[in-house]
Scaffold this active site. Sequence first.
Site, PDB file in Angstrom:
ATOM      1  N   TYR A 142       0.710  -1.181   0.068  1.00  0.00           N
ATOM      2  CA  TYR A 142       0.040   0.081  -0.018  1.00  0.00           C
ATOM      3  C   TYR A 142       0.902   1.163   0.113  1.00  0.00           C
ATOM      4  O   TYR A 142       0.544   2.256  -0.621  1.00  0.00           O
ATOM      5  CB  TYR A 142      -0.921   0.055   1.057  1.00  0.00           C
ATOM      6  N   LYS A 192       3.227 -15.505   1.909  1.00  0.00           N
ATOM      7  CA  LYS A 192       3.423 -16.246   1.007  1.00  0.00           C
ATOM      8  C   LYS A 192       4.833 -16.300   0.951  1.00  0.00           C
ATOM      9  O   LYS A 192       5.626 -15.760  -0.114  1.00  0.00           O
ATOM     10  CB  LYS A 192       2.974 -15.753  -0.500  1.00  0.00           C
ATOM     11  N   ASP A 224      -3.068 -18.099   0.271  1.00  0.00           N
ATOM     12  CA  ASP A 224      -3.884 -18.540  -0.724  1.00  0.00           C
ATOM     13  C   ASP A 224      -4.803 -19.668  -0.078  1.00  0.00           C
ATOM     14  O   ASP A 224      -5.904 -20.000   0.016  1.00  0.00           O
ATOM     15  CB  ASP A 224      -3.227 -19.063  -2.225  1.00  0.00           C
ATOM     16  N   ASP A 248      -6.379  -7.031   3.745  1.00  0.00           N
ATOM     17  CA  ASP A 248      -7.461  -6.407   3.037  1.00  0.00           C
ATOM     18  C   ASP A 248      -8.371  -7.478   2.226  1.00  0.00           C
ATOM     19  O   ASP A 248      -9.637  -7.395   2.443  1.00  0.00           O
ATOM     20  CB  ASP A 248      -7.049  -5.688   1.944  1.00  0.00           C
ATOM     21  N   ASP A 252     -12.300  -9.176   4.103  1.00  0.00           N
ATOM     22  CA  ASP A 252     -13.354  -9.076   3.180  1.00  0.00           C
ATOM     23  C   ASP A 252     -14.087 -10.573   3.068  1.00  0.00           C
ATOM     24  O   ASP A 252     -15.478 -10.843   2.976  1.00  0.00           O
ATOM     25  CB  ASP A 252     -13.376  -8.496   1.751  1.00  0.00           C
TER      26      ASP A 252
HETATM   27  C1  IPM Z   1     -10.594  -1.510   3.545  1.00  0.00           C
HETATM   28  C2  IPM Z   1     -10.767  -0.734   2.225  1.00  0.00           C
HETATM   29  C3  IPM Z   1      -9.753   0.136   1.975  1.00  0.00           C
HETATM   30  C4  IPM Z   1      -8.351  -0.602   2.022  1.00  0.00           C
HETATM   31  C5  IPM Z   1      -9.923   1.053   0.888  1.00  0.00           C
HETATM   32  C6  IPM Z   1     -11.241   1.705   0.999  1.00  0.00           C
HETATM   33  C7  IPM Z   1      -8.608   1.913   0.892  1.00  0.00           C
HETATM   34  O1  IPM Z   1     -10.964  -1.868   1.139  1.00  0.00           O
HETATM   35  O2  IPM Z   1     -10.419  -0.631   4.542  1.00  0.00           O
HETATM   36  O3  IPM Z   1     -10.524  -2.580   3.720  1.00  0.00           O
HETATM   37  O4  IPM Z   1      -8.126  -1.181   0.791  1.00  0.00           O
HETATM   38  O5  IPM Z   1      -7.570  -0.818   2.812  1.00  0.00           O
HETATM   39 MG    MG Z   2     -11.062  -3.711   1.904  1.00  0.00          MG
END
Ligand code: IPM
Ligand code: MG
Length: 367
Positions: A142, A192, A224, A248, A252
């Site tokens: 990032y 990884k 993975d 990240d 999710d």
């Molecule tokens: C998160 C989001 C952020 C990230 C974005 C909005 C920059 O996806 O907080 O997970 O990628 O960290």
């Molecule tokens: Mg995210």
Amino acid sequence: MSNPSILILPGDGIGPEVMAEVRKVIDWYGAKRDLAFDVSEDLVGGAAYDKHGVPLADETMAKAQEVDAVLLGAVGGPKYDVLDFSVKPERGLLRLRKEMDLFANLRPAQCFDALADFSSLKKEVVAGLDIMIVRELTSGVYFGEPRGIFEEGNERVGINTQRYTESEIERAARAAFELAMKRNKKLCSMEKANVMESGILWREVVTRVGEEYPEVELSHMYADNGAMQLVRAPKQFDVIVTDNLFGDILSDCAAMLTGSLGMLPSASLGAPMANGRPKAMYEPVHGSAPDIAGQGKANPIACILSFAMALRYSFDQGDEATRLETAIEKVLADGVRTADLMGPEGGTPVSTSEMGDKIIEALDASL
Ligand code: IPM
Ligand code: MG
């Protein structure tokens, strides 16, 4: 002594309407539990861009550095898609994380009993799920340099760099081990190491920090495989520690196991300040949901649970955090449902603000 301070940054889309419900909860704690906060509010994301031409004004950044905790709603929306990368709403969020040095991002994925049917996985795979992902938040791909889009011969090349120092890995690992000690003493680290040198170093450093925590059962997994295991048998995990980008994606994935993105909070923590509290920002995992903004359809629970995390991690009020979490469980068990939680079994449909009111009622009943 003055009250602890909170800076609220509602942001864009549904951010302001879910944050309005958090304000009710904050006010309740002032009125009923003698826990008053000094609350101020400012702009972030597209809302800040509209006013200042940048997604986070310098004065707002300075305020965030001073308060005891920042509560953020959500940023972004289609209106801002055309903006230059450097002023996109997300840059405001990334600036807060980076300049406050919030290196440990705690993302719980918890399946509420009343909502187990909402998962796309079988109920028995997810019922009772309670895992915590610790995502390194201020380094890795990032932020690594070099980055950019460059000319190379007769074409362009896009470059980002995965970069981790030992101390960056170490502090994230330590945060994860400390959490594991307070939970079930089980930690799985994901990278990884089979293809990335940064992954080899990650594994080495996590192992070394682990020697200070002999009670914690440490395991390692390629990221993975980790994604696969999260979907196959998520209850094998308790705390997971991983880097910024894998975190990240994996968070999710873990979030969706619970079936309801509108339910998940997060905490981003940095080093202790002079008063002993960690630098901290709390935000729901969900985004700004521009398609439903302003219609009273949004679920405020993730944002309210983020305030519960603030009570626990910033204000040393673990019992009050539990009170709030229990109140929310009660409301869900009673069948109270915002639109996103309305399943085939039905329930009592409520708007964003009615959900806030129900939670306040449950808090009152807890006294
Ligand atoms: C998160 C989001 C952020 C990230 C974005 C909005 C920059 O996806 O907080 O997970 O990628 O960290
Ligand atoms: Mg995210």
